[in-house]
Motif scaffolding. Structure first.
Motif, PDB file in Angstrom:
ATOM      1  N   TRP A  66       0.833  -1.208   0.000  1.00  0.00           N
ATOM      2  CA  TRP A  66       0.000   0.000   0.000  1.00  0.00           C
ATOM      3  C   TRP A  66       0.866   1.256   0.000  1.00  0.00           C
ATOM      4  CZ3 TRP A  66      -4.570  -1.609  -1.137  1.00  0.00           C
ATOM      5  CH2 TRP A  66      -5.033  -2.828  -0.645  1.00  0.00           C
ATOM      6  N   LEU A  67       1.975   1.218   0.744  1.00  0.00           N
ATOM      7  CA  LEU A  67       2.802   2.414   0.868  1.00  0.00           C
ATOM      8  C   LEU A  67       3.502   2.758  -0.437  1.00  0.00           C
ATOM      9  CD1 LEU A  67       4.388   1.857   4.382  1.00  0.00           C
ATOM     10  CD2 LEU A  67       2.334   3.112   3.764  1.00  0.00           C
ATOM     11  N   GLY A  68       3.796   1.763  -1.266  1.00  0.00           N
ATOM     12  CA  GLY A  68       4.469   2.028  -2.532  1.00  0.00           C
ATOM     13  C   GLY A  68       3.533   2.451  -3.641  1.00  0.00           C
TER      14      GLY A  68
ATOM     15  N   VAL B 132     -12.163  13.788   0.105  1.00  0.00           N
ATOM     16  CA  VAL B 132     -11.568  12.879   1.084  1.00  0.00           C
ATOM     17  C   VAL B 132     -11.966  11.437   0.793  1.00  0.00           C
ATOM     18  CG1 VAL B 132     -11.625  12.219   3.520  1.00  0.00           C
ATOM     19  CG2 VAL B 132     -11.329  14.605   2.889  1.00  0.00           C
ATOM     20  N   LEU B 133     -13.232  11.201   0.475  1.00  0.00           N
ATOM     21  CA  LEU B 133     -13.683   9.834   0.194  1.00  0.00           C
ATOM     22  C   LEU B 133     -13.070   9.300  -1.101  1.00  0.00           C
ATOM     23  CD1 LEU B 133     -17.436  10.092   1.252  1.00  0.00           C
ATOM     24  CD2 LEU B 133     -15.525   9.061   2.502  1.00  0.00           C
ATOM     25  N   LEU B 134     -12.922  10.142  -2.108  1.00  0.00           N
ATOM     26  CA  LEU B 134     -12.239   9.712  -3.333  1.00  0.00           C
ATOM     27  C   LEU B 134     -10.790   9.321  -3.033  1.00  0.00           C
ATOM     28  CD1 LEU B 134     -13.576  12.334  -5.921  1.00  0.00           C
ATOM     29  CD2 LEU B 134     -13.901   9.858  -6.030  1.00  0.00           C
ATOM     30  N   THR B 135     -10.114  10.124  -2.220  1.00  0.00           N
ATOM     31  CA  THR B 135      -8.730   9.805  -1.850  1.00  0.00           C
ATOM     32  C   THR B 135      -8.656   8.497  -1.077  1.00  0.00           C
ATOM     33  OG1 THR B 135      -8.185  12.158  -1.747  1.00  0.00           O
ATOM     34  CG2 THR B 135      -6.704  10.640  -0.622  1.00  0.00           C
ATOM     35  N   ALA B 136      -9.578   8.311  -0.131  1.00  0.00           N
ATOM     36  CA  ALA B 136      -9.557   7.107   0.699  1.00  0.00           C
ATOM     37  C   ALA B 136      -9.761   5.848  -0.131  1.00  0.00           C
ATOM     38  CB  ALA B 136     -10.634   7.206   1.780  1.00  0.00           C
ATOM     39  N   THR B 137     -10.722   5.865  -1.035  1.00  0.00           N
ATOM     40  CA  THR B 137     -10.964   4.665  -1.854  1.00  0.00           C
ATOM     41  C   THR B 137      -9.809   4.407  -2.813  1.00  0.00           C
ATOM     42  OG1 THR B 137     -12.288   6.055  -3.350  1.00  0.00           O
ATOM     43  CG2 THR B 137     -13.470   4.752  -1.695  1.00  0.00           C
ATOM     44  N   ALA B 138      -9.162   5.474  -3.307  1.00  0.00           N
ATOM     45  CA  ALA B 138      -7.993   5.286  -4.173  1.00  0.00           C
ATOM     46  C   ALA B 138      -6.837   4.655  -3.404  1.00  0.00           C
ATOM     47  CB  ALA B 138      -7.573   6.614  -4.782  1.00  0.00           C
ATOM     48  N   VAL B 139      -6.602   5.127  -2.176  1.00  0.00           N
ATOM     49  CA  VAL B 139      -5.532   4.551  -1.352  1.00  0.00           C
ATOM     50  C   VAL B 139      -5.851   3.100  -1.011  1.00  0.00           C
ATOM     51  CG1 VAL B 139      -4.404   4.683   0.900  1.00  0.00           C
ATOM     52  CG2 VAL B 139      -4.787   6.761  -0.426  1.00  0.00           C
ATOM     53  N   ALA B 140      -7.113   2.800  -0.694  1.00  0.00           N
ATOM     54  CA  ALA B 140      -7.492   1.427  -0.392  1.00  0.00           C
ATOM     55  C   ALA B 140      -7.295   0.518  -1.597  1.00  0.00           C
ATOM     56  CB  ALA B 140      -8.947   1.378   0.065  1.00  0.00           C
ATOM     57  N   ALA B 141      -7.461   1.061  -2.789  1.00  0.00           N
ATOM     58  CA  ALA B 141      -7.361   0.242  -4.004  1.00  0.00           C
ATOM     59  C   ALA B 141      -5.917  -0.022  -4.398  1.00  0.00           C
ATOM     60  CB  ALA B 141      -8.106   0.920  -5.151  1.00  0.00           C
ATOM     61  N   ILE B 142      -5.058   1.006  -4.407  1.00  0.00           N
ATOM     62  CA  ILE B 142      -3.691   0.790  -4.912  1.00  0.00           C
ATOM     63  C   ILE B 142      -2.610   1.327  -3.977  1.00  0.00           C
ATOM     64  CG2 ILE B 142      -4.537   0.927  -7.280  1.00  0.00           C
ATOM     65  CD1 ILE B 142      -3.039   3.627  -7.478  1.00  0.00           C
ATOM     66  N   GLY B 143      -2.978   1.948  -2.879  1.00  0.00           N
ATOM     67  CA  GLY B 143      -1.973   2.444  -1.959  1.00  0.00           C
ATOM     68  C   GLY B 143      -1.705   3.932  -2.110  1.00  0.00           C
ATOM     69  N   LEU B 144      -0.582   4.355  -1.550  1.00  0.00           N
ATOM     70  CA  LEU B 144      -0.247   5.776  -1.449  1.00  0.00           C
ATOM     71  C   LEU B 144       0.453   6.245  -2.720  1.00  0.00           C
ATOM     72  CD1 LEU B 144      -0.625   7.866   0.804  1.00  0.00           C
ATOM     73  CD2 LEU B 144       1.698   7.373   1.549  1.00  0.00           C
ATOM     74  N   VAL B 145      -0.152   7.190  -3.427  1.00  0.00           N
ATOM     75  CA  VAL B 145       0.408   7.728  -4.676  1.00  0.00           C
ATOM     76  C   VAL B 145       0.454   9.245  -4.560  1.00  0.00           C
ATOM     77  CG1 VAL B 145       0.124   7.950  -7.162  1.00  0.00           C
ATOM     78  CG2 VAL B 145      -0.484   5.809  -6.034  1.00  0.00           C
ATOM     79  N   ALA B 146       1.626   9.815  -4.784  1.00  0.00           N
ATOM     80  CA  ALA B 146       1.820  11.254  -4.613  1.00  0.00           C
ATOM     81  C   ALA B 146       1.787  11.979  -5.944  1.00  0.00           C
ATOM     82  CB  ALA B 146       3.153  11.524  -3.912  1.00  0.00           C
ATOM     83  N   PHE B 147       1.438  13.254  -5.885  1.00  0.00           N
ATOM     84  CA  PHE B 147       1.580  14.237  -6.956  1.00  0.00           C
ATOM     85  C   PHE B 147       0.521  14.160  -8.057  1.00  0.00           C
ATOM     86  CE2 PHE B 147       5.996  13.953  -5.359  1.00  0.00           C
ATOM     87  CZ  PHE B 147       6.106  15.252  -4.924  1.00  0.00           C
ATOM     88  N   VAL B 148      -0.209  13.060  -8.181  1.00  0.00           N
ATOM     89  CA  VAL B 148      -1.248  13.013  -9.214  1.00  0.00           C
ATOM     90  C   VAL B 148      -2.302  14.076  -8.935  1.00  0.00           C
ATOM     91  CG1 VAL B 148      -3.077  11.610 -10.236  1.00  0.00           C
ATOM     92  CG2 VAL B 148      -0.861  10.581  -9.717  1.00  0.00           C
ATOM     93  N   GLY B 149      -2.707  14.205  -7.667  1.00  0.00           N
ATOM     94  CA  GLY B 149      -3.705  15.199  -7.304  1.00  0.00           C
ATOM     95  C   GLY B 149      -3.204  16.620  -7.359  1.00  0.00           C
ATOM     96  N   LEU B 150      -1.911  16.821  -7.504  1.00  0.00           N
ATOM     97  CA  LEU B 150      -1.344  18.158  -7.649  1.00  0.00           C
ATOM     98  C   LEU B 150      -1.130  18.511  -9.111  1.00  0.00           C
ATOM     99  CD1 LEU B 150       0.171  20.669  -6.325  1.00  0.00           C
ATOM    100  CD2 LEU B 150       2.240  19.357  -6.789  1.00  0.00           C
ATOM    101  N   VAL B 151      -0.505  17.593  -9.853  1.00  0.00           N
ATOM    102  CA  VAL B 151      -0.096  17.878 -11.227  1.00  0.00           C
ATOM    103  C   VAL B 151      -1.305  17.969 -12.153  1.00  0.00           C
ATOM    104  CG1 VAL B 151       1.165  16.947 -13.191  1.00  0.00           C
ATOM    105  CG2 VAL B 151       2.175  16.867 -10.910  1.00  0.00           C
ATOM    106  N   ALA B 152      -2.235  17.017 -12.049  1.00  0.00           N
ATOM    107  CA  ALA B 152      -3.347  16.965 -12.996  1.00  0.00           C
ATOM    108  C   ALA B 152      -4.211  18.233 -12.967  1.00  0.00           C
ATOM    109  CB  ALA B 152      -4.193  15.719 -12.743  1.00  0.00           C
TER     110      ALA B 152
END
Length: 699
Positions: free
Chosen positions: A548-550, A611-631
């Motif tokens: 999840w962390l990767g 927050v709920l969109l972020t939570a379900t995304a993390v539950a699905a594939i783990g912690l991913v940085a910068f997509v929510g900033l760059v896009a």
């Protein structure tokens, strides 16, 4: 934007000399003696803690020369090297953080927030994985080069306005990228990197005094040189112009002191690994005592007392670990986990107490002129075609290559068993990356619009970190729990983190500095908690938690994606429906009220969706940085600031970025697979640096 604290009385250049203040002198002596007594007490407790039974009676007998041979062997060979390493590292990090704060005039500067520790760790990891000689002094040189290069990058990004949180933000993101590179090297070279991952969070335990004997003279030499520069640092508190008028070579002093601080940090990392935030918490706490302990602000005293405070923090952290989890299990718990939690609390406390304003006072950074604003829906069609082509390529390319005909046969049920098996594993991964990219991009768009903050991102501001804590709690403690339970726990964690971050940041209208600083603190706390959960539970579950962390799509199946699919189907349209609220909230606080919109409920609704969109995304594939900033930024640069256009374009760009990251992770080092989150960080970080450089203040 600036972030400043109320000036302390002890920082005034007009204070009487120390020898003219007997009360002040006595108070200072009491502080020093008290710290020394605390260090001695902690060292004594530290010595008697461990897997072998050694009590205070044995320790006293050893001091007086009457201990048994077995007790003496345990104390001398095992316990004292650990204490000595804690002393050396605590002094080095406390002193380094103190002078870094002085030359940058930023109470939040430290070897961690300026990426010095991360740069040193990356250099040592690279050396270990490519097989360079592991001589300790050679390691010190490598760590120094890595730390100095990282600090140079951070100061280059922050510009000349060192007094702002921009320095901390640049350092945090640089550290994130450097640690991603180090993790990538560890994954690619698992045999050569054995032991490095555990060392990543800082481990005080030593095999004898060899390392301490080599690093202690380096630390002492740096402290001696710093004493010669103490008077210059005292004068530089007045400002660059005043210091120059008094004959102080400001830039030369800053450079020499920075080099010395990097050497101290490199020595600490070489000896024990990067123990987090000692260099932030120790001098910051000492400086807070300066108003009531006159004379403590003088750098000849401040540097040494900060070093003593650093020793107390390191030893206290190690003592606390052994007291809470037991001596046997404490062997597996890095000391840096506890110090990182302390540093996170210090960051959040400062963010709450200090005055803050926005990065861009002259204009709204979200107000951009889109290049594709005249034909936005044509752009949507083009991006959709690009995304479709990329998904097809991601399905065909991997450790086993396929042709387009194989995909057609698989889709029509006519493929052979090999194609069917590979496609059955690969297609859900592509779908997972696509859906998570959409969720994170829309969440980032909503958060940036609601908070009017161009640097907001679900990962940077701590929401994703909270979600990861919830997910890892379930993964490690209830390994057989359903994926719905995992998604629910992730949602609870994200909501708790969001409540802390947005609740504290609402004071002052979501000022950029405060929001980012609180978020960074929550992120560090979440990472420390996750590390603690992993190392204190069943190691067979630890590998699953690290997935999840990767930010990995490995092993995803369609059933894992059901919560994320439902969240996207329900919440993305909800954010789209609220596009007018986003348009108004992103302007200022008064415009929505004038037009009959209540900002509170509108902000709550949109942030809840994010927050709920972020939570379900993390539950699905783990912690991913910068997509929510760059896009979202890229979308605004293409279609302008109207969210009716920004949201779909950002969603497509987020999906493209994450699908591409997943594809690269599966192919660039095949058969070894790199987590998509690491590749996304390496792709998104340069864009973040460009945004930071673009918005930095001129001198």
């Amino acid at each position: 934007m600036t972030l400043t604290a109320e000036p302390a009385a002890a920082d005034s250049p007009d204070l009487p000399k120390l020898d003219a203040e007997p009360k002040a002198s006595l108070r200072l002596v009491l502080v020093v003696v008290g710290l020394l007594a605390l260090v001695v007490a902690l060292a004594a407790v530290h010595v008697v803690q461990g897997t072998a039974t050694v009590g205070f009676g044995d320790l006293w007998a050893w001091v007086t020369g009457g201990a048994s041979e077995q007790a003496s062997a345990v104390i001398v060979d095992s316990r004292l090297p650990r204490v000595a390493a804690g002393v050396v590292v605590g002094i080095a990090l406390g002193a380094a953080g103190c002078v870094m704060q002085s030359i940058s005039r930023n109470m939040l500067a430290s070897p961690d927030t300026l990426a010095v520790n991360a740069g040193a760790f990356l250099a040592l990891t690279a050396a270990a994985t490519v097989g360079l000689p592991g001589i300790l002094l050679g390691d010190l040189v490598l760590a120094f080069i890595g730390g100095l290069a990282a600090a140079a990058v951070v100061f280059g990004l922050a510009g000349t306005d060192y007094g702002t949180v921009r320095l901390v933000l640049a350092g945090t993101v640089v550290a994130m990228v450097l640690m991603s590179l180090a993790t990538t090297l560890i994954i690619l070279n698992p045999m050569e990197a054995r032991g490095i991952q555990a060392w990543e969070s800082g481990v005080v335990s030593q095999n004898g005094f060899d390392g301490v004997r080599l690093m202690a003279p380096v630390v002492v030499a740096c402290l001696v040189v710093l004493m010669f520069y103490a008077r210059r640092l005292d004068v530089m508190v007045l400002g660059d112009d005043a210091a120059r008028s008094l004959g102080v070579p400001v830039r030369q002093t800053q450079l020499v002191v920075l080099v010395l601080a990097v050497v101290l940090s490199a020595a600490a990392v070489t000896l024990t690994g990067p123990i987090g935030f000692v260099g932030l918490a120790a001098p910051a706490l000492v400086r807070l005592a300066a108003p009531v302990v006159p004379g403590l602000h003088r750098h000849r005293v401040l540097v040494l007392v900060s070093g003593l405070a650093g020793v107390a923090i390191v030893l206290a952290a190690d003592v606390l670990i052994r007291a809470v989890v037991g001596a046997q299990r404490a062997v597996e718990v890095p000391t840096g986990v506890v110090t990182s939690l302390l540093g996170a609390m210090v960051l959040v406390w400062f963010a709450y107490r200090l005055r803050a304003s926005r990065l861009d006072d002259a204009s709204n950074a979200l107000d951009v002129r889109g290049l594709g604003a005249k034909h936005p829906w044509v752009l949507v069609v083009v991006l959709s075609v690009v995304l479709f082509a990329l998904c097809v390529a991601a399905v065909l390319i991997g450790d086993r290559m396929f042709l387009l005909g194989d995909l057609v046969n698989w889709a029509t049920g006519q493929a052979g068993p090999i194609v069917t098996n590979v496609m059955g594993a690969r297609v859900p991964r592509v779908v997972a990356a696509l859906l998570a990219g959409v969720a994170l991009a829309v969440a980032g768009t909503a958060i940036q619009g609601v908070t009017r903050n161009p640097l907001a991102d679900p990962t940077i501001i701590g929401v994703a970190g909270g979600a990861s804590v919830g997910a890892v709690v379930v993964v490690t403690l209830v390994p057989l729990a359903s994926f719905w339970a995992l998604a629910g726990a992730s949602g609870v964690g994200a909501l708790v983190a969001a409540t802390i971050v947005f609740g504290l940041s609402a004071r002052g209208g979501f000022a950029t500095d405060r929001l980012v600083l609180v978020g960074v603190g929550v992120s560090f706390a979440a990472k420390a908690i996750v590390s603690l959960l992993i190392v204190t539970t069943d190691p067979w579950n630890a590998s699953k938690a690290l997935t999840w962390l990767g930010g990995s799509t490995y092993g995803r199946s369609y059933e894992h994606l059901v919560p994320l699919m439902i969240a996207i189907v329900v919440l993305v349209p909800a954010v789209m429906v609220g596009y007018r609220y986003l348009d108004l909230l992103s302007i200022d606080e008064d415009t929505p009220r004038v037009l009959g919109v209540r900002p509170g409920p509108a902000r709550l609704m949109l942030l809840t969706c994010a927050v709920l969109l972020t939570a379900t995304a993390v539950a699905a594939i783990g912690l991913v940085a910068f997509v929510g900033l760059v896009a979202p930024h890229a979308a605004r640069s293409l279609v302008g600031r109207r969210h009716l256009r920004v949201i779909p374009v950002a969603a497509l760009l987020g999906a493209i970025l994450l699908v591409l990251a997943d594809l690269l992770g599966r192919t660039v080092a095949a058969p070894t697979q790199l987590p998509a989150g690491l590749l996304a960080a390496l792709v998104g970080a340069p864009y973040f640096f460009w945004l930071l450089h673009k918005s930095r203040r001129k001198a």
